[in-house]
Write a protein that holds these residues in place. Structure first.
Motif, mmCIF file in Angstrom:
data_model
loop_
_atom_site.group_PDB
_atom_site.id
_atom_site.type_symbol
_atom_site.label_atom_id
_atom_site.label_comp_id
_atom_site.label_asym_id
_atom_site.label_seq_id
_atom_site.Cartn_x
_atom_site.Cartn_y
_atom_site.Cartn_z
ATOM 1 N N GLN A 208 -13.596 15.886 -3.174
ATOM 2 C CA GLN A 208 -13.655 15.909 -1.712
ATOM 3 C C GLN A 208 -14.937 16.597 -1.249
ATOM 4 O OE1 GLN A 208 -11.106 18.698 0.125
ATOM 5 N NE2 GLN A 208 -11.104 17.716 2.132
ATOM 6 N N ILE A 209 -15.300 17.695 -1.915
ATOM 7 C CA ILE A 209 -16.514 18.399 -1.539
ATOM 8 C C ILE A 209 -17.728 17.504 -1.725
ATOM 9 C CG2 ILE A 209 -18.035 20.297 -2.206
ATOM 10 C CD1 ILE A 209 -15.510 21.895 -2.938
ATOM 11 N N SER A 210 -17.750 16.778 -2.806
ATOM 12 C CA SER A 210 -18.930 16.012 -3.174
ATOM 13 C C SER A 210 -19.406 15.038 -2.094
ATOM 14 C CB SER A 210 -18.676 15.272 -4.495
ATOM 15 O OG SER A 210 -19.782 14.487 -4.836
ATOM 16 N N PRO A 211 -18.613 14.065 -1.650
ATOM 17 C CA PRO A 211 -19.150 13.076 -0.714
ATOM 18 C C PRO A 211 -19.393 13.616 0.687
ATOM 19 C CG PRO A 211 -16.815 12.706 -1.054
ATOM 20 C CD PRO A 211 -17.230 13.772 -2.026
ATOM 21 N N HIS A 212 -18.606 14.577 1.136
ATOM 22 C CA HIS A 212 -18.718 15.023 2.525
ATOM 23 C C HIS A 212 -19.750 16.131 2.690
ATOM 24 C CE1 HIS A 212 -15.284 12.616 3.666
ATOM 25 N NE2 HIS A 212 -14.601 13.125 2.658
ATOM 26 N N PHE A 213 -19.552 17.179 1.966
ATOM 27 C CA PHE A 213 -20.335 18.376 2.203
ATOM 28 C C PHE A 213 -21.727 18.299 1.587
ATOM 29 C CE2 PHE A 213 -21.553 22.610 0.616
ATOM 30 C CZ PHE A 213 -21.786 23.230 1.824
ATOM 31 N N ILE A 214 -21.816 17.817 0.348
ATOM 32 C CA ILE A 214 -23.104 17.822 -0.343
ATOM 33 C C ILE A 214 -24.109 16.933 0.370
ATOM 34 C CG2 ILE A 214 -24.257 17.172 -2.490
ATOM 35 C CD1 ILE A 214 -21.826 18.121 -4.012
ATOM 36 N N TYR A 215 -23.681 15.757 0.793
ATOM 37 C CA TYR A 215 -24.598 14.844 1.482
ATOM 38 C C TYR A 215 -25.126 15.478 2.763
ATOM 39 C CZ TYR A 215 -26.194 10.752 4.107
ATOM 40 O OH TYR A 215 -26.940 9.874 4.850
ATOM 41 N N ASN A 216 -24.231 16.049 3.563
ATOM 42 C CA ASN A 216 -24.640 16.658 4.824
ATOM 43 C C ASN A 216 -25.529 17.879 4.604
ATOM 44 O OD1 ASN A 216 -23.188 14.782 6.359
ATOM 45 N ND2 ASN A 216 -21.316 16.011 6.266
ATOM 46 N N SER A 217 -25.221 18.673 3.564
ATOM 47 C CA SER A 217 -26.027 19.863 3.289
ATOM 48 C C SER A 217 -27.447 19.487 2.889
ATOM 49 C CB SER A 217 -25.378 20.699 2.186
ATOM 50 O OG SER A 217 -24.132 21.190 2.602
ATOM 51 N N LEU A 218 -27.561 18.482 2.035
ATOM 52 C CA LEU A 218 -28.898 18.055 1.611
ATOM 53 C C LEU A 218 -29.703 17.518 2.786
ATOM 54 C CD1 LEU A 218 -28.067 16.366 -1.810
ATOM 55 C CD2 LEU A 218 -29.184 18.570 -1.419
ATOM 56 N N ASN A 219 -29.052 16.806 3.691
ATOM 57 C CA ASN A 219 -29.751 16.328 4.882
ATOM 58 C C ASN A 219 -30.225 17.494 5.746
ATOM 59 O OD1 ASN A 219 -29.780 13.592 4.497
ATOM 60 N ND2 ASN A 219 -27.862 13.214 5.577
ATOM 61 N N ALA A 220 -29.352 18.517 5.879
ATOM 62 C CA ALA A 220 -29.727 19.689 6.676
ATOM 63 C C ALA A 220 -30.914 20.416 6.046
ATOM 64 C CB ALA A 220 -28.539 20.629 6.816
ATOM 65 N N ILE A 221 -30.887 20.557 4.710
ATOM 66 C CA ILE A 221 -32.008 21.215 4.021
ATOM 67 C C ILE A 221 -33.289 20.417 4.208
ATOM 68 C CG2 ILE A 221 -32.900 21.859 1.745
ATOM 69 C CD1 ILE A 221 -29.962 22.459 0.963
ATOM 70 N N ALA A 222 -33.187 19.095 4.092
ATOM 71 C CA ALA A 222 -34.370 18.234 4.242
ATOM 72 C C ALA A 222 -34.991 18.381 5.622
ATOM 73 C CB ALA A 222 -33.990 16.783 3.977
ATOM 74 N N SER A 223 -34.153 18.594 6.635
ATOM 75 C CA SER A 223 -34.672 18.695 8.002
ATOM 76 C C SER A 223 -35.517 19.948 8.206
ATOM 77 C CB SER A 223 -33.512 18.686 9.004
ATOM 78 O OG SER A 223 -32.769 19.887 8.926
ATOM 79 N N PHE A 224 -35.383 20.961 7.337
ATOM 80 C CA PHE A 224 -36.158 22.198 7.479
ATOM 81 C C PHE A 224 -37.398 22.239 6.591
ATOM 82 C CE2 PHE A 224 -31.972 23.702 8.930
ATOM 83 C CZ PHE A 224 -32.337 24.342 10.095
ATOM 84 N N ILE A 225 -37.557 21.275 5.707
ATOM 85 C CA ILE A 225 -38.653 21.338 4.740
ATOM 86 C C ILE A 225 -40.005 21.430 5.429
ATOM 87 C CG2 ILE A 225 -39.888 20.022 2.973
ATOM 88 C CD1 ILE A 225 -37.198 19.111 1.908
ATOM 89 N N ASN A 226 -40.225 20.628 6.487
ATOM 90 C CA ASN A 226 -41.517 20.640 7.189
ATOM 91 C C ASN A 226 -41.562 21.692 8.286
ATOM 92 O OD1 ASN A 226 -42.599 18.488 5.667
ATOM 93 N ND2 ASN A 226 -41.559 16.985 6.969
ATOM 94 N N THR A 227 -40.465 21.893 9.004
ATOM 95 C CA THR A 227 -40.482 22.790 10.162
ATOM 96 C C THR A 227 -40.294 24.256 9.781
ATOM 97 O OG1 THR A 227 -38.110 22.478 10.496
ATOM 98 C CG2 THR A 227 -39.602 20.970 11.661
#
Length: 403
Positions: A208-227
């Motif tokens: 359950q953690i894998s498809p929901h949380f991990i995908y969203n967390s990685l997207n959130a981390i990616a959004s901060f890489i440049n900013t």
């Protein structure tokens, strides 16, 4: 000396007092011994004590180590000269006399294993492989009672009692011991099934953690890489620590402190997505931090509050986590002011009828009941638009569970 008569009198008094004390203690010991009850009551206690000790060794199932430790106690219960326990493939343990008959036991036990009925073999009738044992051979002076260990619809092994004669009392007693051993084996299998079920349910939570949380967390981390690359690096470390804990492969239990650390990392990553929409408060009593709890029993509840309580709510939402000392128990509550849930839907969720939705609630509730009993599941208060309050209580002392 003038005072010698006084000294002598004092010495005599001391000696008399010492004798009186010894007599009083002796009488007290004798009364205590009588207080143990009649001979029949003492025999009953001895029998129950032996059965209890044997049961502890058999709770791991039919194996050489457990059977070897239990066989001495069981031979004492039967009062026989020799005693053996087997599974379906070989002799697991032998205690006492007649061990020279070990090579022929499985051949003789084959009919008991196949038919599930007790066999009584008179003295001198045990057959060695390929023929009858001669009357003067070692072991020929023992009769044998071989009783099946019936587990479910099959036979898991036999118990064998050896004595000069196989009277009706020994036959009945051996059958009772075999049934008792079968009960211990069934309990061991039940414990193993519960362990496997808990492991399966933890795997379901990880899935359950894998498809929901991990995908969203990685997207959130990616959004901060440049900013904000510094924050992105911090989030990557928190994400790595969270996944390392959540996907560890050892142990069914953890401590409340470890689970709260996992929750802190989870909420930090969720706040990277939701910003100020997720507000959290904690009130934790330090004395309960070392309490042992089932692995991943709190994080899914907090995730449920975020996903199903706050995510669907407009505006900011608040999650309150408390852990208090409640006598022999640690009481943990997780409360959110989100959208809440219909009570009928909640009953369906806890019954496991909701499919993949709210799987964390059902999973945690089921595991708590397996570990601590049917009366120790989640207590959930909720209504549409009224948020959700989840309470769980776990014993602070759990000698059988290691974090």
């Amino acid at each position: 000396m003038p005072d010698s008569p006084l000294v002598s009198a004092a010495a005599i008094a001391v000696i008399a007092l010492a004798i009186a004390v010894v007599i009083a203690v002796g009488l007290k010991v004798l009364r205590s011994f009588r207080d143990l009850g009649t001979d029949a009551e003492r025999a009953t206690y001895k029998t129950l004590h032996a059965a209890s000790r044997a049961g502890q060794h058999l709770r791991t199932g039919l194996n050489p180590a457990g059977a070897g430790k239990a066989s001495r106690q069981l031979r004492g219960l039967l009062g026989c000269d020799g005693f053996a326990i087997t599974d379906t493939t070989g002799v697991l343990a032998w205690d006492g006399a007649a061990e020279e008959l070990r090579p022929v036991l499985m051949e003789v036990a084959a009919t008991v294993l196949a038919g599930g009925h007790t066999a009584v073999i008179p003295a001198g009738e045990l057959r060695a492989p390929g023929g009858r044992s001669p009357a003067g051979a070692p072991g020929a002076g023992y009769a044998a009672v071989i009783a099946p260990i019936r587990v479910g619809s099959g036979v898991a092994g036999v118990v064998a009692a050896f004595a000069p004669e196989a009277g009706s009392g020994l036959v009945r007693a051996t059958g009772e011991v075999a049934d008792w051993v079968a009960t211990q084996v069934e309990l061991a299998e039940l414990d193993a099934s519960r362990t496997l079920l808990m492991e399966a349910e933890v795997r379901a939570l990880r899935a359950q953690i894998s498809p929901h949380f991990i995908y969203n967390s990685l997207n959130a981390i990616a959004s901060f890489i440049n900013t904000d690359p510094v924050r992105a690096r911090e989030l990557v470390v928190e994400f790595a620590d969270f996944t390392r804990y959540s996907f560890r492969r050892h142990g069914d239990f953890t401590t409340l402190a470890e689970e709260l650390r996992c929750i802190d990392r989870y909420l930090l990553l969720e706040r990277a997505r939701f910003g100020e929409r997720v507000q959290v408060s904690l009130r934790i009593a330090p004395e309960v931090l070392s309490t042992v709890i089932p692995f991943l029993s709190l994080q899914p509840l907090v995730e449920n509050a975020v996903r199903h309580g706050l995510e669907a709510k407009e505006g900011p939402g608040h999650i309150s986590i408390t852990a208090n000392d409640s006598g022999a128990f640690a009481e943990v509550t997780i409360e959110d002011d989100g959208v809440g849930m219909d009570p009928d839907q909640l009953r369906s969720v806890l019954a496991g009828h909701s499919g993949g939705d709210h799987v964390g609630l059902h999973n945690v509730d089921a595991r708590l009941r397996q570990v601590y009993g049917e009366d120790n599941g989640l207590v959930i208060e909720t209504a549409p638009g009224e948020g959700t309050l989840i309470t769980l209580r776990v014993p602070k002392s759990q000698p059988r569970h290691d974090a």
